[in-house]
Scaffold this motif. Structure first.
Motif, PDB file in Angstrom:
ATOM      1  N   ILE A 137     -60.095  49.227-102.456  1.00 56.01           N
ATOM      2  CA  ILE A 137     -59.086  48.312-101.885  1.00 56.01           C
ATOM      3  C   ILE A 137     -58.316  47.591-102.993  1.00 56.01           C
ATOM      4  CG2 ILE A 137     -58.719  46.301-100.404  1.00 56.01           C
ATOM      5  CD1 ILE A 137     -61.128  47.247 -98.738  1.00 56.01           C
ATOM      6  N   PRO A 147     -56.931  49.879 -94.577  1.00 53.72           N
ATOM      7  CA  PRO A 147     -58.339  50.271 -94.541  1.00 53.72           C
ATOM      8  C   PRO A 147     -58.688  50.874 -93.184  1.00 53.72           C
ATOM      9  CG  PRO A 147     -58.079  48.068 -95.454  1.00 53.72           C
ATOM     10  CD  PRO A 147     -56.758  48.457 -94.851  1.00 53.72           C
ATOM     11  N   SER A 194     -61.602  43.671 -96.801  1.00 52.58           N
ATOM     12  CA  SER A 194     -60.154  43.855 -96.975  1.00 52.58           C
ATOM     13  C   SER A 194     -59.382  42.564 -96.750  1.00 52.58           C
ATOM     14  CB  SER A 194     -59.640  44.964 -96.060  1.00 52.58           C
ATOM     15  OG  SER A 194     -59.950  44.700 -94.721  1.00 52.58           O
ATOM     16  N   MET A 241     -51.633  44.343 -97.759  1.00 57.45           N
ATOM     17  CA  MET A 241     -52.861  44.607 -96.984  1.00 57.45           C
ATOM     18  C   MET A 241     -52.438  44.633 -95.522  1.00 57.45           C
ATOM     19  SD  MET A 241     -55.884  45.115 -96.183  1.00 57.45           S
ATOM     20  CE  MET A 241     -56.437  45.339 -97.876  1.00 57.45           C
TER      21      MET A 241
END
Ligand SMILES: [Zn+2]
Length: 329
Positions: free
Chosen positions: A259, A271, A287, A295
């Motif tokens: 990550i 993710p 995450s 993200m």
């Protein structure tokens, strides 16, 4: 460019978190079931649906590449419209490069065009290998595959395509007259760049791919499935940073070093978990520490572990949506 297309086609502006579910569809019946489930998964907070179609669509440009029960155009249109009505962004997927066979069954591309095979004539009945790959350097493969991409983008009216590309073990094979002796990372990057050029350059849509071949098993500590032992990982520095990396990990781990790695490299990271609730929670916890717009959220894969009419009740999806939406609130 992507935002223009989003707006032009009336999609919800997608600058928030991506609350995703990934499913495979094989035929009209499954697509119809999925359409009926869309309002239910929308209700629990899903806003992206990745629909892996592969060869299972009634392609017009290449009818010879249709699977045994090809999904019809109208059926897909209904699914795509239902998604939009309920605020979901539909993203079709076409599995590229690897996974061109499963067990003894070779998928249509390498049946119809055996010359595209990275290991032509080798491994009868697919014994001794995981899955076949197509050759990224065969000059005739991309023009055909791109026509399939185009049909999926058009029928879904999609603004993104997921190209798969996970678990490619046959690359730079000694059996390929074009690739033998070549650097697997450069071959993998060439494939990624070719698809990117068509999707992002020609079509103006976003590209998503699985991340495992971009990770070094030795330095990350991941095994040979969720990271590469076959030297493709250096491709991470040879590809465009606007690709969305679906970083899949299905077990509980103390840390998920991929990550921060993908984020540091400049990618957007999505993710992706699977059927173990604890592992889904661990991946989301790991995450969500990263406070960056890159993200994206979380993608729940399903891989046949849940029926399509039970997605909204499936514990990993429910857990993921609860965690993500609490977070958002
Ligand atoms: Zn080759």
């Amino acid at each position: 460019m992507t935002k223009t297309i989003l707006q032009k086609r009336g999609f919800p502006k997608h600058d928030g978190q991506w609350f995703g579910v990934h499913v495979l569809v094989n035929n009209d019946e499954e697509v119809n079931t999925l359409s009926k489930e869309v309002p239910k998964i929308a209700k629990i907070g899903v806003n992206v649906l990745v629909i892996e179609v592969d060869y299972n669509y009634a392609y017009v440009s290449h009818p010879e590449l249709r699977g045994p029960k090809p999904i019809t155009r109208n059926c897909v249109r209904t699914l795509a419209e239902t998604c939009r009505t309920h605020g979901l962004r539909p993203i079709p997927q076409f599995q590229c490069l690897g996974h061109q066979s499963w067990s003894k069954v070779t998928h249509p591309l390498l049946v119809q065009y055996p010359e595209f095979d990275e290991t032509p004539g080798q491994f009868p009945s697919n014994e001794g290998i995981y899955c076949r790959s197509w050759c990224p350097q065969h000059p005739e493969v991309n023009p055909i595959v791109f026509e399939l991409f185009d049909e999926l983008i058009d029928v879904f009216e999609a603004d993104a395509l997921h190209v798969g590309m996970d678990e490619v073990f046959l690359i730079g094979s000694e059996y390929c007259p074009r690739c033998r002796g070549h650097d697997p990372a450069k071959l993998f990057a060439k494939a990624v760049n070719d698809y990117h050029s068509h999707l992002c350059g020609e079509r103006g849509v976003e590209m998503l791919m699985w991340g495992d071949r971009l990770l070094d098993s030795a330095s990350t500590g991941y095994g040979m499935w969720e990271a590469a032992e076959n030297q493709t990982h250096k491709a991470i520095d040879m590809i465009p940073k606007d690709i969305v990396i679906c970083d899949w990990h299905y077990t509980v781990r103390e840390s998920y070093p991929s990550i921060p790695l993908f984020l540091e490299k400049g990618f957007r990271v999505w993710p992706s978990g699977w059927k173990e609730v604890e592992a889904t929670e661990a991946l989301i916890n790991a995450s969500q520490k990263y406070k960056t717009e890159r993200m994206l959220g979380h993608l729940c894969t399903t891989w046949g572990a849940v029926k399509l009419d039970q997605l909204a009740q499936w514990p990993p999806i429910q857990t993921a949506m609860q965690k993500l939406h609490v977070r958002k609130a």
